[in-house]
Scaffold this active site. Structure first.
Site, PDB file in Angstrom:
ATOM      1  N   PHE A 100       0.850  -1.187   0.000  1.00  0.00           N
ATOM      2  CA  PHE A 100       0.000   0.000   0.000  1.00  0.00           C
ATOM      3  C   PHE A 100       0.885   1.236   0.000  1.00  0.00           C
ATOM      4  CE2 PHE A 100      -2.542   3.030   2.715  1.00  0.00           C
ATOM      5  CZ  PHE A 100      -3.624   3.189   1.856  1.00  0.00           C
TER       6      PHE A 100
ATOM      7  N   LEU B 201       0.894   5.072   0.387  1.00  0.00           N
ATOM      8  CA  LEU B 201       0.287   6.362   0.727  1.00  0.00           C
ATOM      9  C   LEU B 201       1.388   7.334   1.163  1.00  0.00           C
ATOM     10  CD1 LEU B 201      -2.155   8.224   1.500  1.00  0.00           C
ATOM     11  CD2 LEU B 201      -2.224   7.071   3.702  1.00  0.00           C
TER      12      LEU B 201
ATOM     13  N   ALA C 272       4.586  13.667   3.435  1.00  0.00           N
ATOM     14  CA  ALA C 272       3.174  13.387   3.770  1.00  0.00           C
ATOM     15  C   ALA C 272       3.112  12.074   4.539  1.00  0.00           C
ATOM     16  CB  ALA C 272       2.319  13.319   2.508  1.00  0.00           C
ATOM     17  N   GLY C 273       3.137  12.177   5.861  1.00  0.00           N
ATOM     18  CA  GLY C 273       3.056  10.995   6.719  1.00  0.00           C
ATOM     19  C   GLY C 273       1.746  11.047   7.478  1.00  0.00           C
TER      20      GLY C 273
ATOM     21  N   PHE D 296       8.955   4.445   2.778  1.00  0.00           N
ATOM     22  CA  PHE D 296       8.621   3.599   3.944  1.00  0.00           C
ATOM     23  C   PHE D 296       7.532   2.587   3.586  1.00  0.00           C
ATOM     24  CE2 PHE D 296       9.741   7.317   7.085  1.00  0.00           C
ATOM     25  CZ  PHE D 296      11.080   7.205   6.744  1.00  0.00           C
ATOM     26  N   ILE D 297       7.586   2.027   2.397  1.00  0.00           N
ATOM     27  CA  ILE D 297       6.511   1.128   1.958  1.00  0.00           C
ATOM     28  C   ILE D 297       6.814  -0.317   2.353  1.00  0.00           C
ATOM     29  CG2 ILE D 297       5.149   0.317  -0.028  1.00  0.00           C
ATOM     30  CD1 ILE D 297       4.863   3.388   0.747  1.00  0.00           C
TER      31      ILE D 297
ATOM     32  N   ARG E 145      -5.859  -1.425  10.799  1.00  0.00           N
ATOM     33  CA  ARG E 145      -5.231  -1.071  12.082  1.00  0.00           C
ATOM     34  C   ARG E 145      -5.411  -2.181  13.126  1.00  0.00           C
ATOM     35  NH1 ARG E 145      -6.531   5.347  11.281  1.00  0.00           N
ATOM     36  NH2 ARG E 145      -4.601   5.791  10.175  1.00  0.00           N
TER      37      ARG E 145
ATOM     38  N   GLU F 170       1.029   2.886  10.082  1.00  0.00           N
ATOM     39  CA  GLU F 170      -0.428   2.958   9.841  1.00  0.00           C
ATOM     40  C   GLU F 170      -1.059   4.046  10.720  1.00  0.00           C
ATOM     41  OE1 GLU F 170      -2.819  -0.421   8.951  1.00  0.00           O
ATOM     42  OE2 GLU F 170      -1.085  -1.583   8.268  1.00  0.00           O
TER      43      GLU F 170
ATOM     44  N   THR G 234       0.595   7.204  13.474  1.00  0.00           N
ATOM     45  CA  THR G 234       1.216   7.218  14.813  1.00  0.00           C
ATOM     46  C   THR G 234       0.112   7.151  15.878  1.00  0.00           C
ATOM     47  OG1 THR G 234       1.068   9.611  14.966  1.00  0.00           O
ATOM     48  CG2 THR G 234       3.097   8.714  13.999  1.00  0.00           C
TER      49      THR G 234
HETATM   50  N1  COS Z   1     -13.679   6.722   6.810  1.00  0.00           N
HETATM   51  C1  COS Z   1     -14.300   7.345   5.792  1.00  0.00           C
HETATM   52  N2  COS Z   1     -14.049   8.640   5.490  1.00  0.00           N
HETATM   53  C2  COS Z   1     -13.154   9.304   6.231  1.00  0.00           C
HETATM   54  C3  COS Z   1     -12.471   8.712   7.301  1.00  0.00           C
HETATM   55  C4  COS Z   1     -12.770   7.354   7.583  1.00  0.00           C
HETATM   56  N3  COS Z   1     -12.165   6.728   8.588  1.00  0.00           N
HETATM   57  N4  COS Z   1     -11.626   9.622   7.861  1.00  0.00           N
HETATM   58  C5  COS Z   1     -11.791  10.753   7.162  1.00  0.00           C
HETATM   59  N5  COS Z   1     -12.706  10.561   6.185  1.00  0.00           N
HETATM   60  C6  COS Z   1     -13.174  11.543   5.216  1.00  0.00           C
HETATM   61  C7  COS Z   1     -13.795  12.766   5.919  1.00  0.00           C
HETATM   62  O1  COS Z   1     -15.151  12.539   6.193  1.00  0.00           O
HETATM   63  C8  COS Z   1     -13.576  13.825   4.891  1.00  0.00           C
HETATM   64  O2  COS Z   1     -14.562  13.686   3.868  1.00  0.00           O
HETATM   65  P1  COS Z   1     -15.222  14.969   3.158  1.00  0.00           P
HETATM   66  O3  COS Z   1     -14.095  15.591   2.402  1.00  0.00           O
HETATM   67  O4  COS Z   1     -16.278  14.392   2.283  1.00  0.00           O
HETATM   68  O5  COS Z   1     -15.737  15.826   4.277  1.00  0.00           O
HETATM   69  C9  COS Z   1     -12.238  13.471   4.259  1.00  0.00           C
HETATM   70  O6  COS Z   1     -12.038  12.082   4.511  1.00  0.00           O
HETATM   71  C10 COS Z   1     -11.093  14.261   4.871  1.00  0.00           C
HETATM   72  O7  COS Z   1     -11.098  13.999   6.256  1.00  0.00           O
HETATM   73  P2  COS Z   1     -10.396  14.964   7.301  1.00  0.00           P
HETATM   74  O8  COS Z   1     -10.775  16.379   7.006  1.00  0.00           O
HETATM   75  O9  COS Z   1     -10.644  14.439   8.663  1.00  0.00           O
HETATM   76  O10 COS Z   1      -8.847  14.768   6.892  1.00  0.00           O
HETATM   77  P3  COS Z   1      -7.541  15.339   7.504  1.00  0.00           P
HETATM   78  O11 COS Z   1      -6.673  15.769   6.383  1.00  0.00           O
HETATM   79  O12 COS Z   1      -7.825  16.306   8.603  1.00  0.00           O
HETATM   80  O13 COS Z   1      -6.793  14.033   8.095  1.00  0.00           O
HETATM   81  C11 COS Z   1      -6.320  12.185   9.553  1.00  0.00           C
HETATM   82  C12 COS Z   1      -7.365  13.180   8.982  1.00  0.00           C
HETATM   83  C13 COS Z   1      -5.260  12.882  10.401  1.00  0.00           C
HETATM   84  C14 COS Z   1      -7.134  11.266  10.417  1.00  0.00           C
HETATM   85  C15 COS Z   1      -5.671  11.418   8.397  1.00  0.00           C
HETATM   86  O14 COS Z   1      -4.823  12.237   7.637  1.00  0.00           O
HETATM   87  C16 COS Z   1      -4.854  10.210   8.871  1.00  0.00           C
HETATM   88  O15 COS Z   1      -5.410   9.165   9.202  1.00  0.00           O
HETATM   89  N6  COS Z   1      -3.529  10.377   8.910  1.00  0.00           N
HETATM   90  C17 COS Z   1      -2.647   9.273   9.203  1.00  0.00           C
HETATM   91  C18 COS Z   1      -2.336   8.564   7.960  1.00  0.00           C
HETATM   92  C19 COS Z   1      -1.588   7.336   8.207  1.00  0.00           C
HETATM   93  O16 COS Z   1      -2.093   6.402   8.820  1.00  0.00           O
HETATM   94  N7  COS Z   1      -0.353   7.301   7.696  1.00  0.00           N
HETATM   95  C20 COS Z   1       0.454   6.152   7.840  1.00  0.00           C
HETATM   96  C21 COS Z   1       0.813   5.627   6.524  1.00  0.00           C
HETATM   97  S1  COS Z   1      -0.326   4.635   5.765  1.00  0.00           S
HETATM   98  S2  COS Z   1       0.448   2.892   6.073  1.00  0.00           S
END
Ligand code: COS
Length: 384
Positions: A122, A124, A129-130, A155-156, A242, A363, A365
């Site tokens: 995956f 992302l 952008a973390g 970091f994939i 998660r 996934e 922090t």
């Molecule tokens: N399920 C469905 N939709 C979701 C969701 C979820 N769990 N979380 C957010 N969304 C949707 C929101 O509803 C919003 O939709 P609309 O644009 O239609 O309103 C959209 O996604 C954006 O959400 P939000 O404004 O909350 O996004 P942010 O940029 O503020 O980010 C966090 C939210 C911090 C929670 C997110 O960036 C995140 O999870 N970051 C960590 C990422 C991660 O895990 N990285 C590790 C690498 S991946 S292995």
């Protein structure tokens, strides 16, 4: 505690336990030391069907769900938290296709993934952008029947060993997270290559590397969902995976505890086993309680997801925080119980502490998880 597993899950657990002990255990130290990827073990996982446990029967799986994946990941991680990632990382790369892919994408990609003939990953995370997953810079520009991807993912997990990648790229940078789109990219697509391979503190048997896209051509039919839906695809995926990280943490904690408990009954000081001292007993009791509490939360979350619940972000984040914090605490205490020996690489315990750390980081922090939990709590109040 008895979690009332069904017959299939009990069988799966004992199969995973057997494979972990017979096949994984003998090679753990070697792969950790040399940071090599365990292809022979992956073949074994494929042979016994681990890659199919969470896949519905209609796509060739055994019809289990997140809970089945949790059971297998926990048992494998009890022996090696790095080797278990060949499976858990593949699930992370597969969920976007499973949940949001077209019938054609499922038909093209799932059979190889279910059989373990190909691994998935995956993509992302990027250098800038973390936690702020909406800030991705990898661009996807449509040109006729293809998208042209440019950018770097880093970091994939399973990078370089996977053949199938689900990649989140921006099709409309002005829209931030709402401009993200998900794609399936195959190893060998023109313009796709691997970059730096990471040298890590723990999970050293798992491969982690950069993915580089330079005018990489991706057919339009490899887009998952519509343009702009990539962030939601990513978030929905992470909600389901998660608990997998949580089960990895749980297994790591349990594995460290198993060794520590045994060691304290053998190690003698002041003429008796150190397990006879109350200070050590209290540590063992606390460790066991913390592990059991984490297990209860992880299993409950996995069952909730499998029951079809849709609002799972809070619970999924909670179980990851609880289990990974427990893993860090328990593995650190396990090293403490081994004393000076625990600090030495000749003993297997320090590896558990090194492996545990990543579960608090990747996934999302644990700080991000707490923010997801808090946002959902506050939203709940606002919605009353
Ligand atoms: N399920 C469905 N939709 C979701 C969701 C979820 N769990 N979380 C957010 N969304 C949707 C929101 O509803 C919003 O939709 P609309 O644009 O239609 O309103 C959209 O996604 C954006 O959400 P939000 O404004 O909350 O996004 P942010 O940029 O503020 O980010 C966090 C939210 C911090 C929670 C997110 O960036 C995140 O999870 N970051 C960590 C990422 C991660 O895990 N990285 C590790 C690498 S991946 S292995």
């Amino acid at each position: 505690m008895d979690y009332l597993l069904n017959e299939r899950q009990i069988e799966l657990r004992s199969l995973a336990r057997r494979v972990a002990l017979e096949k994984v255990k003998p090679v753990v130290a070697k792969h950790d030391r040399e940071s090599t990827f365990p292809w022979d073990i992956v073949e074994e996982f494929a042979k016994v069907g681990f890659f199919s446990v969470y896949i519905p029967e209609e796509y060739g799986g055994i019809g289990g769900g997140v809970f089945d994946l949790v059971i297998v990941t926990e048992e494998l991680s009890r022996i090696c938290g790095g080797i278990s990632l060949a499976l858990a990382g593949t699930a992370l790369g597969t969920y976007p296709i499973l949940m949001s892919g077209t019938a054609d994408q499922k038909a093209r990609y799932l059979p190889d993934l279910v059989a373990g003939r190909k691994l998935a990953a995956f993509g992302l995370t990027e250098p800038d952008a973390g936690s702020d997953a909406g800030a991705i810079r990898t661009r996807a520009v449509r040109k006729g029947d293809r998208y042209i991807l440019n950018g770097t993912k880093h970091f994939i997990t399973n990078g370089g060993v996977a053949k199938i990648y689900t990649i989140i790229a921006s099709t409309d940078p002005g829209k931030g997270s709402r401009g993200a789109t998900a794609f399936i990219v195959e190893d060998g697509f023109p313009g796709f290559r691997y970059g730096k391979v990471e040298d890590k503190l723990g999970i050293r048997a798992s491969k982690t590397c950069e993915l580089i896209f330079e005018d990489c051509e991706v057919p339009v039919e490899n887009r998952i969902g519509k343009e702009g839906q990539g962030f939601i695809v990513a978030m929905r995926t992470l909600d389901r995976t998660r608990p997998g990280v949580a089960s990895q943490a749980l297994g790591i904690a349990q594995g460290a505890f198993d060794l520590a408990l045994e060691y304290t009954t053998k190690r003698k000081q002041f003429g008796k086993p150190i397990s006879s001292f109350q200070g050590v007993q209290f540590m063992l009791a606390d460790m066991a309680m913390q592990i059991e509490a984490a297990r209860a939360v992880v299993y409950a979350t996995a069952r909730m997801i499998d029951s079809g619940a849709q609002k799972i972000a809070k619970e999924s984040a909670m179980c990851k925080v609880v289990a990974s914090d427990v893993a860090m605490k328990v593995t650190t205490d396990a090293v403490q119980l081994f004393g000076g020996y625990g600090y030495m690489r000749d003993y297997p315990i320090e590896k558990f502490m090194r492996d545990a750390k990543i579960t608090q980081i990747y996934e999302g922090t644990n700080q991000i998880q707490r923010s997801v939990i808090a946002r959902n709590l506050i939203k709940g109040i606002a919605g009353r």
